[in-house]
Design an enzyme around this catalytic site. Structure first.
Site, mmCIF file in Angstrom:
data_model
loop_
_atom_site.group_PDB
_atom_site.id
_atom_site.type_symbol
_atom_site.label_atom_id
_atom_site.label_comp_id
_atom_site.label_asym_id
_atom_site.label_seq_id
_atom_site.Cartn_x
_atom_site.Cartn_y
_atom_site.Cartn_z
ATOM 1 N N TYR A 146 -1.726 0.091 10.323
ATOM 2 C CA TYR A 146 -2.016 -0.553 9.029
ATOM 3 C C TYR A 146 -0.790 -0.475 8.110
ATOM 4 C CZ TYR A 146 -3.603 -0.983 4.226
ATOM 5 O OH TYR A 146 -3.699 -1.345 2.904
ATOM 6 N N LYS B 157 1.940 -3.487 6.581
ATOM 7 C CA LYS B 157 2.272 -3.694 5.164
ATOM 8 C C LYS B 157 3.788 -3.626 4.971
ATOM 9 C CE LYS B 157 -1.726 -4.430 3.454
ATOM 10 N NZ LYS B 157 -2.062 -5.645 2.710
ATOM 11 N N SER C 77 0.824 -1.210 0.000
ATOM 12 C CA SER C 77 0.000 0.000 0.000
ATOM 13 C C SER C 77 0.854 1.255 0.000
ATOM 14 C CB SER C 77 -0.848 -0.011 1.274
ATOM 15 O OG SER C 77 -1.463 1.235 1.462
HETATM 16 N N1 UFG Z 1 -13.108 11.053 2.436
HETATM 17 C C1 UFG Z 1 -14.074 12.006 2.683
HETATM 18 N N2 UFG Z 1 -15.305 11.584 3.094
HETATM 19 C C2 UFG Z 1 -15.626 10.279 3.263
HETATM 20 C C3 UFG Z 1 -14.629 9.306 2.995
HETATM 21 C C4 UFG Z 1 -13.382 9.737 2.583
HETATM 22 O O1 UFG Z 1 -13.838 13.200 2.560
HETATM 23 O O2 UFG Z 1 -16.751 9.988 3.648
HETATM 24 C C5 UFG Z 1 -11.783 11.496 1.988
HETATM 25 C C6 UFG Z 1 -10.660 11.027 2.887
HETATM 26 O O3 UFG Z 1 -10.508 11.883 3.977
HETATM 27 C C7 UFG Z 1 -9.485 11.026 1.905
HETATM 28 C C8 UFG Z 1 -10.123 10.655 0.569
HETATM 29 O O4 UFG Z 1 -11.521 10.909 0.733
HETATM 30 O O5 UFG Z 1 -8.956 12.294 1.819
HETATM 31 C C9 UFG Z 1 -9.929 9.208 0.194
HETATM 32 O O6 UFG Z 1 -10.304 8.410 1.294
HETATM 33 P P1 UFG Z 1 -10.451 6.823 1.230
HETATM 34 O O7 UFG Z 1 -10.841 6.372 2.585
HETATM 35 O O8 UFG Z 1 -11.313 6.442 0.082
HETATM 36 O O9 UFG Z 1 -8.984 6.328 0.860
HETATM 37 P P2 UFG Z 1 -7.581 6.596 1.587
HETATM 38 O O10 UFG Z 1 -6.774 7.429 0.646
HETATM 39 O O11 UFG Z 1 -7.744 7.100 2.952
HETATM 40 O O12 UFG Z 1 -7.036 5.115 1.768
HETATM 41 C C10 UFG Z 1 -6.728 4.244 0.692
HETATM 42 C C11 UFG Z 1 -6.938 2.810 1.139
HETATM 43 C C12 UFG Z 1 -6.044 2.465 2.287
HETATM 44 C C13 UFG Z 1 -4.622 2.759 1.918
HETATM 45 C C14 UFG Z 1 -4.467 4.144 1.372
HETATM 46 C C15 UFG Z 1 -3.107 4.328 0.840
HETATM 47 O O13 UFG Z 1 -8.278 2.623 1.536
HETATM 48 O O14 UFG Z 1 -6.182 1.100 2.587
HETATM 49 O O15 UFG Z 1 -5.406 4.399 0.336
HETATM 50 O O16 UFG Z 1 -2.956 5.546 0.272
HETATM 51 F F1 UFG Z 1 -3.814 2.659 2.991
#
Ligand code: UFG
Length: 327
Positions: free
Chosen positions: A140, A144, A116
């Protein structure tokens, strides 16, 4: 090849299973169905088992004449990892050690591992290249990175050829539109925005509007699930000759939370409420991949560079499966 797909009933694993089968390989799914869905396995062989079960793993690796293992079975929720670090180390690290030990015992050498972008933590520069410091900021990401390190040292004994693929934000639906994203609970942005567009949620919350980005919201690199899987096939082929491969898998282009929301509005034609909320702890402002290494060394070609196309595939799947894989 006979490929054991650990976590093959999950979102990425099920798409990988379908792609392996379509390319003439024989995928055998190994999944405890704690998070995955039987319905996502679509006619391929499924062994219901747990990665903590060393004897079962040895038996399966031998009896099914496994040539390679792809490993998608892990916990993925960053927030949960902070609350239950021991659970994450048990499932993500200890169980992977058991799997690698069973592979060593049965002489199975090829291993493709789901890593990741979380291994980079808060990167000092973007786009991220593979050689940037590995400084995870949550359990997490640490799990990884711990597995990557375990593979690194094991590969130096000559008993393991592995590829660690560092995913950015997997998105969309594959398998001709039949295999989508269905996490319970869901925390990922695209399926949540789509749920709001379908009227299944009251609103979508933007976690933070004061980031140092052009529109104040976080920027991520969304990569279509089929593009992600095609890189795995290329890495698998390369493991014939190489014992250690590490690649970032992303589009190289970032989209902000607001841009993703606008895209879902456009694709769905639906109106829904958008609420500006506080930052979610631990979110880096910008995460985008430099995937030049995978493009050059694997000959990887991305078929879905535009967010709109990615969201379209997700929207179609969710519209056809309003309750996910459940009834
Ligand atoms: N977000 C919102 N509202 C929501 C959900 C998410 O604003 O309801 C934002 C988050 O704060 C973030 C972006 O949307 O800025 C993307 O969020 P995600 O949860 O979709 O994805 P992440 O980038 O946090 O995480 C993903 C994977 C993880 C991994 C990570 C690595 O889900 O497992 O990428 O970059 F670790």
């Amino acid at each position: 090849m006979n490929v054991l797909v650990c976590g093959g009933a999950g979102y990425i694993g099920s798409n990988m299973t379908a792609m392996l089968a379509s390319q003439g390989h024989r995928p055998i799914v190994f999944d405890n169905l704690s998070k995955g869905h039987k319905e996502a396995v679509k006619g391929q062989e499924l062994i219901e088992g747990d990665l903590a079960d060393f004897d079962l793993l040895v038996k399966v690796l031998k009896e099914k004449k496994i040539d390679a293992v792809m490993h998608f079975a892990a916990f993925i929720e960053v927030g949960e990892s902070v609350e239950k670090p021991l659970e994450f180390y048990r499932n993500n690290v200890c169980n992977t050690r058991t799997l690698l030990t069973a592979m060593e015992k049965t002489g199975v050498k090829k291993f493709v591992f789901s890593s990741s972008a979380a291994v980079y933590g808060m990167p000092k520069s973007v786009p991220i290249t593979e050689d940037l410091p590995k400084e995870p900021i949550n359990p997490y990401g640490e799990t990884k990175w711990a597995v990557e390190q375990m593979c690194h040292f094991q590969s130096h004994t000559g008993k393991l050829n592995y590829a660690a693929l560092r995913y950015f934000n997997a998105a969309g639906a594959g398998g001709n539109g039949t295999l989508g994203e269905d996490h319970k609970p869901e925390s990922h942005l695209i399926p949540l925005v789509i749920a709001a567009a379908m009227g299944k949620r009251e609103d979508i919350k933007i976690f933070g509007t004061d980031y140092p980005t052009p529109d104040g919201t976080c920027i991520r690199d969304y990569i279509h699930i089929e593009d992600l899987c095609s890189a795995h096939l290329l890495a698998l082929e390369k493991l014939e000759k190489y014992n250690e491969l590490v690649y970032n898998l992303g589009n190289g282009k970032g989209y902000s939370v607001r841009q993703v929301i606008e895209t879902v509005k456009k694709v769905s034609g639906a109106f829904f409420k958008v609420v500006e909320a506080l930052r979610r702890p631990g979110d880096p402002p910008v995460l985008t991949a430099d995937a030049a290494k995978a493009i050059k060394e694997l000959g990887w070609k991305v078929k879905y560079p535009q967010i709109e196309k990615i969201v379209e595939t997700a929207w179609k799947w969710h519209s056809a499966h309003p309750n996910g894989y459940g009834k």
